[in-house]
Design a protein around this motif. Structure first.
Motif, short mmCIF file in Angstrom:
data_model
loop_
_atom_site.label_atom_id
_atom_site.label_comp_id
_atom_site.label_asym_id
_atom_site.label_seq_id
_atom_site.Cartn_x
_atom_site.Cartn_y
_atom_site.Cartn_z
N THR A 1 3.25 -10.16 -7.62
CA THR A 1 2.14 -9.37 -8.15
C THR A 1 2.04 -8.08 -7.36
OG1 THR A 1 -0.21 -9.41 -8.75
CG2 THR A 1 0.39 -10.39 -6.65
N GLY A 2 1.57 -7.03 -8.00
CA GLY A 2 1.48 -5.73 -7.36
C GLY A 2 0.25 -5.58 -6.50
N LEU A 3 0.34 -4.76 -5.46
CA LEU A 3 -0.80 -4.43 -4.60
C LEU A 3 -0.55 -3.05 -3.99
CD1 LEU A 3 -0.69 -6.31 -1.20
CD2 LEU A 3 1.27 -6.14 -2.69
N ARG A 4 -1.63 -2.42 -3.55
CA ARG A 4 -1.53 -1.08 -2.96
C ARG A 4 -1.52 -1.18 -1.44
NH1 ARG A 4 -0.10 2.24 -6.94
NH2 ARG A 4 -0.83 3.99 -5.68
N VAL A 5 -0.54 -0.53 -0.84
CA VAL A 5 -0.44 -0.44 0.62
C VAL A 5 -0.29 1.03 0.98
CG1 VAL A 5 0.86 -1.08 2.67
CG2 VAL A 5 0.62 -2.72 0.78
N ASP A 6 -1.23 1.56 1.72
CA ASP A 6 -1.22 2.97 2.11
C ASP A 6 -1.12 3.87 0.87
OD1 ASP A 6 -1.28 5.18 3.78
OD2 ASP A 6 0.89 5.17 4.13
N GLY A 7 -1.80 3.47 -0.19
CA GLY A 7 -1.84 4.26 -1.40
C GLY A 7 -0.61 4.13 -2.29
N LYS A 8 0.37 3.31 -1.90
CA LYS A 8 1.59 3.16 -2.67
C LYS A 8 1.71 1.74 -3.22
CE LYS A 8 4.00 6.58 0.18
NZ LYS A 8 5.16 6.83 1.09
N LEU A 9 2.39 1.62 -4.35
CA LEU A 9 2.55 0.31 -4.97
C LEU A 9 3.56 -0.52 -4.19
CD1 LEU A 9 1.96 -1.63 -7.33
CD2 LEU A 9 3.85 -0.55 -8.56
N HIS A 10 3.14 -1.71 -3.79
CA HIS A 10 4.03 -2.70 -3.16
C HIS A 10 3.91 -4.00 -3.95
CE1 HIS A 10 4.19 0.23 0.05
NE2 HIS A 10 5.04 -0.52 0.73
N THR B 1 -7.14 -2.37 -1.28
CA THR B 1 -5.86 -1.91 -0.76
C THR B 1 -5.72 -2.34 0.70
OG1 THR B 1 -4.43 0.02 -0.44
CG2 THR B 1 -6.79 0.30 -0.01
N PHE B 2 -4.49 -2.22 1.21
CA PHE B 2 -4.23 -2.37 2.63
C PHE B 2 -3.86 -1.00 3.19
CE2 PHE B 2 -3.42 -6.64 1.04
CZ PHE B 2 -4.05 -7.43 1.99
N ARG B 3 -4.27 -0.74 4.41
CA ARG B 3 -4.00 0.58 4.99
C ARG B 3 -2.58 0.70 5.48
NH1 ARG B 3 -9.58 1.44 8.56
NH2 ARG B 3 -11.02 1.43 6.78
N THR B 4 -2.00 -0.39 5.99
CA THR B 4 -0.64 -0.34 6.53
C THR B 4 0.15 -1.54 6.02
OG1 THR B 4 -1.17 -1.64 8.51
CG2 THR B 4 -1.49 0.75 8.63
N LEU B 5 1.47 -1.38 6.01
CA LEU B 5 2.35 -2.48 5.62
C LEU B 5 2.25 -3.62 6.62
CD1 LEU B 5 4.50 -3.58 3.72
CD2 LEU B 5 6.22 -2.36 5.07
N GLU B 6 2.11 -3.27 7.90
CA GLU B 6 1.97 -4.30 8.92
C GLU B 6 0.72 -5.14 8.69
OE1 GLU B 6 1.52 -4.73 13.79
OE2 GLU B 6 1.58 -2.76 12.84
#
Length: 358
Positions: free
Chosen positions: A120-129, A316-321
């Motif tokens: 499923t899609g989610l936003r990380v730092d404004g980008k689709l992950h 959203t999440f702010r960072t990938l970590e």
């Protein structure tokens, strides 16, 4: 004597435990020796493992934002010096500590058997992950990737259940078999029946539901397979409905093409579904030939539900970590929940103790 009982909780308060380390001075050389403190007691004043576990539990399991976790613990336990940065540090530290448990979960899921996959899609730092999940009845693993097609190609053996995302077929040649989700097929058939008004869709929907009911009834009787005649009858009806549907589309006028358009001719949604049901017949009906394979991919849907709720709350999440930290802890929480464990207690245990309980 008349009796009445009132159940209530005691007045919440922090319990302070003081550790004292004796310091001895040698009467001859005047060198001093200090006793050691217990593991985890590193500062002069600090919060203990139970309140840290409670903060992580509120943030990751109950999806309460860090600042509201601080407010909750201040109101309940008088933790007046707690700040959001501390909660974040505790969550990150918990993820690092549980790294070995996450690896153990992934290793157990790679032992074979029936595994459910979804993304499923989610936003990380404004980008689709993309959040990829692997799960079965006992274990759950979540992984964050920048690409939807980055499926867990490292899985080997056993059967994987999914919704026919093509990357599962293209990059997961190490597994023994694929099984397609029947619930997805039923939803598509319902849309084709109600919107496109194609007559074959209702018959196929009835057949798939009936086949699943026959399988469930056989399992209830302790059987491990359908009688050959019953299975052959289902397969014969299945192929007859496909033939009827394909003939229906052969009689339809071709869809208009844009001037200069390339590639194969466009097909109607019902035609595409018919081709898939024909070309992947064995995977569609895997639940009939292997009773360990369920009719649907609902296990993956259930395991993704709380993750989707987290996205709705925070967006959203702010960072990938930070996203992977959340995914790792949720992998352990979901797995422990499936084993009937207490989440709050588990967060106070060492990795070795958690693995021993799984």
């Amino acid at each position: 004597m008349e009796r009445r009982q009132v159940y209530d909780i005691p007045v919440p308060r922090l319990e302070v435990t003081e550790h004292q380390a004796a310091i001895y001075c040698c009467g001859y050389c005047r060198a001093t020796t200090t006793a050691t403190f217990p593991d985890g007691v590193n500062a002069h004043v600090q919060y203990g493992k139970r309140i840290r576990a409670a903060a992580v539990y509120c943030n990751v399991q109950q999806l309460i934002p860090e600042d509201r976790v601080c407010q909750l613990l201040r109101d309940l336990f008088g933790a007046t010096s707690l700040c959001a940065a501390s909660v974040t540090n505790w969550v990150n530290g918990t993820a690092r500590t549980l790294g070995g448990v996450v690896e153990h979960i992934l290793a157990r899921l790679n032992e074979g058997g029936v595994r459910h996959l979804d993304e499923t899609g989610l936003r990380v730092d404004g980008k689709l992950h993309w959040l990829h999940s692997i799960s079965d009845l006992a274990f759950t693993h979540y992984r964050i990737s920048a690409k939807r097609g980055a499926v867990p190609s490292f899985l080997t053996g056993g059967t994987i259940v999914h919704d026919h995302w093509k990357s599962y077929y293209a990059h997961m040649s190490g597994v023994d078999a694929h099984a397609l989700c029947g619930a997805h097929h039923l939803r598509e058939l319902k849309a084709i029946e109600e919107i496109e008004k194609e007559p074959w869709a209702c018959a196929m929907s009835v057949l798939l539901n009936s086949a699943n009911q026959l399988k469930c009834a056989a399992q209830g009787r302790g059987e491990t397979e359908l009688p050959t005649s019953v299975h052959h009858g289902i397969l014969t009806k299945y192929m007859a409905i496909l033939t009827e549907g394909l003939a229906f589309h052969e009689r339809q006028d071709p869809l208009a093409r844009r001037t200069g358009a390339r590639g194969r001719k466009a097909r109607r949604p019902g035609h595409n579904l018919l081709v898939r049901l024909r070309d992947y017949r064995d995977d569609v009906l895997r639940f009939l030939t292997d009773f360990t394979v369920p009719f649907t991919n609902n296990q993956a849907e259930w395991d993704l539900r709380m993750m989707k709720l987290r996205m709705k709350i925070s967006g959203t999440f702010r960072t990938l970590e930070g996203a992977q930290v959340f995914a790792d802890i949720r992998s352990v929480i979901s797995t422990v929940r499936k084993h009937g464990g207490n989440i709050l207690e588990t967060l106070t245990l060492s990795p070795q103790q958690i693995i021993a309980r799984l």
